[in-house]
Design a protein around this motif. Sequence first.
Motif, PDB file in Angstrom:
ATOM      1  N   LYS A  25     -18.428  16.691 -39.654  1.00  0.00           N
ATOM      2  CA  LYS A  25     -17.937  17.756 -40.526  1.00  0.00           C
ATOM      3  C   LYS A  25     -19.154  18.337 -41.241  1.00  0.00           C
ATOM      4  N   ARG A  26     -19.147  19.638 -41.391  1.00  0.00           N
ATOM      5  CA  ARG A  26     -20.333  20.298 -41.949  1.00  0.00           C
ATOM      6  C   ARG A  26     -20.190  20.655 -43.429  1.00  0.00           C
ATOM      7  N   ILE A  27     -21.293  20.532 -44.155  1.00  0.00           N
ATOM      8  CA  ILE A  27     -21.350  20.943 -45.558  1.00  0.00           C
ATOM      9  C   ILE A  27     -22.274  22.160 -45.654  1.00  0.00           C
ATOM     10  N   ILE A  28     -21.713  23.252 -46.175  1.00  0.00           N
ATOM     11  CA  ILE A  28     -22.428  24.537 -46.134  1.00  0.00           C
ATOM     12  C   ILE A  28     -22.556  25.161 -47.529  1.00  0.00           C
ATOM     13  N   PRO A  29     -23.751  25.154 -48.092  1.00  0.00           N
ATOM     14  CA  PRO A  29     -23.953  25.915 -49.326  1.00  0.00           C
ATOM     15  C   PRO A  29     -24.012  27.412 -49.022  1.00  0.00           C
TER      16      PRO A  29
END
Lengths: 195, 251
Positions: free
Chosen positions: B4-8
């Motif tokens: 799962k990706r974390i995107i600022p």
Amino acid sequence: MKVVIIDYGAGNIKSIQFAFQRLGVEAIASNDYNLIKTADRIIFPGVGEASSAMTELKKSGLDKLIPILKQPVLGICLGMQLMCLETEEGNTNGLGVFNTKVKRFTNSVKVPQMGWNTIQNLKTNLFNNIKEEEYMYLVHSYYAINCQQTIATTNYELSYATALHKNNFYGVQFHPEKSSLAGQQLLQNFINIRE
Amino acid sequence: MLAKRIIPCLDVKNGRTVKGINFIDLRDAGDPVELAKQYAELGADELVFLDISATIEGRKTMRNMVMRVAEQINIPFTVGGGISSVEDVAILLKSGADKVSVNSSAVKNPNLINELSNKFGSQCIVVAIDAKKVNNEWVVHLAGGTVPTKLNLFEWAKEVEQRGAGEILFTSMNHDGTKSGFANDALSKFSQLVNIPIIASGGAGTKQHFVETFKDGNADAALAASVFHFGEIDIIDLKKELKKNKIAVRL
């Protein structure tokens, strides 16, 4: 060290150039037959659709040149897929360097696969100093079926060939230029390969 | 396993990041390039730059910024804001952007999605959808949630997938800025309807909110701005928490 990125109008070449620049190596983007032929290292990139990419390659005669290159060649993403026998995408015949076929993921998973996934069963010096289960960045709807030439696998719906190798030819499904430090290491390894 | 990706998300105006940013010792917190580098080193999986410049000069500066970001960072990034033509996209991709996101231009001219995905491939076309729940129906909105359209969120999502979008960035205007969690009901409905990745946006306040949006909302990625910019959530800490909850993350 002369690195040439084959420029046949396919995708984000700038990112690959910048990745080599970060390693202190200049990479030239070109579709010039002689320049490619005389390079020390060749990157065969590709993003987009297989049949139109193959049409572009044929226009410049590169479809004939790539399979007879003697120096280390690294196919990335669609580049790797086009080095296989054939792909389901647009029912396209590939360059036949790798003895495997490319199929589409079924809809039991989200397509495209987009993001970071792990690589395992790592073989060859291309993966020097890269650990098993390292994460690499992938964006693709089609995958190469595992075969004798598989040098790394990834699991998505099933285990598939995320990297391939035959003689001087290498192919990776993931984008080393976008895969953080591990990707950087892989590009460094590719430069370090002894011919 | 696919992580799962974390995107600022960084808002950029005339080549400078806006919104206060005070989480790290930056020489210049307004420089998108330096911020992007920091985020890449601090565990972000991907970045989104949203161009909120309103002028042609501002847009030109953006292209320049894209090139400098691509030069410096080794993770993928998406550029959005004010993109309305094949030419716009060609310039951004050529400058080194990995993906572009279109929003209102796609609502006004849905065929743009087909044109872009045919020309550049689905994998680099993100369709951003802002929606608000009005009288129990999710309605697509424009202009930061201020202008309602006639489109139902789920019908529009289905349509953009069919037209060739490679990913959907869904922002709930009901949740955006509230820090009360993501719109997980809508997100889980999404995951049954479409077969392309969904980025959840709007509502991030705590680490638990991310756990919930991946578990209950089935999101493929989660995007947030202020919780990261203000240092309220550290990305590595967040990923450790997600891992503890048996969610696959790149650590």
